[in-house]
Design an enzyme around this catalytic site. Sequence first.
Site, PDB file in Angstrom:
ATOM      1  N   ASP A   1       0.876  -1.163   0.000  1.00  0.00           N
ATOM      2  CA  ASP A   1       0.000   0.000   0.000  1.00  0.00           C
ATOM      3  C   ASP A   1       0.921   1.223   0.000  1.00  0.00           C
ATOM      4  OD1 ASP A   1      -2.102   1.771   0.023  1.00  0.00           O
ATOM      5  OD2 ASP A   1      -3.171   0.814   1.673  1.00  0.00           O
TER       6      ASP A   1
HETATM    7  C1  BGC Z   1      -5.063   3.304   0.066  1.00  0.00           C
HETATM    8  C2  BGC Z   1      -5.117   2.389  -1.137  1.00  0.00           C
HETATM    9  C3  BGC Z   1      -4.892   3.172  -2.398  1.00  0.00           C
HETATM   10  C4  BGC Z   1      -3.553   3.872  -2.292  1.00  0.00           C
HETATM   11  C5  BGC Z   1      -3.187   4.674  -3.517  1.00  0.00           C
HETATM   12  C6  BGC Z   1      -3.846   4.206   0.067  1.00  0.00           C
HETATM   13  O1  BGC Z   1      -4.054   5.256   0.956  1.00  0.00           O
HETATM   14  O2  BGC Z   1      -5.111   2.556   1.251  1.00  0.00           O
HETATM   15  O3  BGC Z   1      -6.347   1.718  -1.182  1.00  0.00           O
HETATM   16  O4  BGC Z   1      -4.970   2.358  -3.538  1.00  0.00           O
HETATM   17  O5  BGC Z   1      -3.597   4.755  -1.185  1.00  0.00           O
HETATM   18  O6  BGC Z   1      -3.943   5.832  -3.591  1.00  0.00           O
END
Ligand code: BGC
Length: 723
Positions: free
Chosen positions: A228
Amino acid sequence: MTTTDDAVEATLERLSRQQKLSLVRGAPDPEGTATGYLPGVDAAGVPPFRLVDGPLGIRAEGERATAFPASIATAATFDADLARRQGAAMAREATALNQDALLAPGVNVIRVPHCGRNFEYLSEDPVAAGDIGAALVEGIESEGVVATVKHFVANNQETHRTTVSAEVDERTLRELYLPPFRAAVDAGVGSVMTAYNRVNGTHMSDHGYLLGDVLKGEWGFEGYAVSDWYGLETTVGAATAGLDVEMPGISIADAGDGDAELDDFEWPDGIPDGTRAGLFGEPLAEAIEAGEVPPARLDDMVRRVLGQMARFGRLDADGAGAGAHEVADGSRDDAGELDSQRHRDVAREVAARGTVLLDNDGVLPLDDGADVAVIGPHVDEAKLGGGGSSETTPFRSVSPLDGIEARAEGAVASAFGVTRIESVSLFDMLPFVGEEADDETGDAAEVEETDDRDPSLDDAVAAAEAADAAVVFVRDATTEALDRDTLALPGEQDALVAAVADANDDTVVVVRSGGPVSLPWREDVAAVVEQWYPGQADGEAVADVLYGDRDPGGRLPVTFASEETYPTADDDRRFPGVDGAVHYDEGLFVGYRHFDAADAEPTYPFGHGRSYATFEYGAAETGEDQTVSVTVENVADRPGREVVQAYVSPPDVDGVERPEREFAAAESVRLDAGERRTVTLSLDDLALSRYDTEDGWTVDSGTYAVEVGRSARDVRASATLER
Ligand code: BGC
């Protein structure tokens, strides 16, 4: 070896160590649209690769795209074919915006009703979440885009999400939290995103057991595991555990989102430190040099990324530099599709079909010619979604008021009644990102303009009194990175509903929420409709359902109950956790499993939802191949949509604790007036088996009850199954 394997191996051969390293760590996107970017290696025929959010539609920086309903609405349709069509539409939009991988679907089991991201997730039940999640994956990948199932695993709350450890026993992990991910892997998902949290003490990006042994070992996942965003904890731990790609790989400062403010910025709870990046850059090179990470592991990481590129036609085996969207033989340059009529139609269909009619004393469907008062602080604005990385910017949207005005044949009056509900967003917690985003979309200006409308409760009451029916729109406000502290609707909305209900007996309340909310007035109104976050088609979809052009086809994928009766209520250990750990002490007893075991009455049970038609069920019959069949008849004089559901109750086994019943299958069927159909459901293995920590998956011998009906609490027929 297949042709794609050959292409991958040939490409790998051509890459230097440095080039390989550049394929496992994100970099700035020169086009500036992607959420995450791999630069590719032109000389070796590896094109750039773009990853983009998210589950409610494409969030490419500076671009517009179709705003699909919240994922929980898709799940409420209980219709895998429809979910597949939504996935395919999202993928065509990703392609049109030059993106290669979609950061969706989110399949975390809804454990806590307060979780700020429930709208991005699917269900409290692992089979329901797995079915719809797998269908979304299939749809996305059917159009040549890599799907990314997230967030692996036990990311069930936003509070302390970057640090908290989910303390959860093996059986519960296996039976509840892992299965939706397993279903995605079985459906061929190309990528898995690790969660920010820890599980039983180990950070998920470092989790050798879950990432390496379970996901890649037992389940045979061949795609790449991506972190993530800013969610990597260590270099060596992650590389050896099985993490393949670091995203975004660069500090938020280098991504062009401002820098001066960053020095003394205190990252709010729930937001990862955006300066922690580059762990798979030089540190990984050094770890390989030092013998802490075997070079073969780097090859494996790269092989997994190239494998997905090859699978979706991005890789040119000859190293001639294929275009990003050419298929393997170079014959097609897929332009994708954006904001097309069929995409608008899918968005509208999911929004309407995901709508759950919770209660109806007969006021709905509205008469075409009824005079209607449309009331609520946001009747002039579509409810697109919740806050955070899933936010979309559509080309068009229809407000509830516009949708009803377009459909109604009687007079339509409107009133705001009470002040607006402030929307919340992760981006507002990041001042340097928020300002920029607002400038681009013009959202900030819109809010200012409509803030001084001077709403009055008296106007709302007067409008309700003068109308045949009053429709009140209420909403919650949720976002990624923040959990709700109450299930009550924010602001003065409960008072608004009470006042309108006093003024008009035919009051309908339409709720827009990310998950369960409290509905204290529900017995004083004539109908209650749950619409989740309906996306750009908001007003069209609500008019479809209110006027009966479409039957409300949605059923609850989560239990609605009084706040204090959920298993995570009033116990900090269980939520939001104590001393850095959240204890899943309720074990398997989440959602309806809990309400069954506690013999507690939910407000609306899992699977509940009314139709405008009436269905009668014949006898249920189980088949050889783990199926159950039942004949359902629409005995009403109008067409309707029924979601036929099956639940399995296990035999009693000494010393083994099992939920009273487990959801095993559902099918959404449309039946004309008077039509009968025999529906055959395949019962999911998961509903029959249990996980034993010694023996693994176990099916106890004995008699299983198979219940067929309209919800977990509305059984219409039953049969048995011997094992
Ligand atoms: C989230 C993800 C997301 C990523 C990219 C993170 O804060 O948990 O679900 O895909 O950011 O934006």
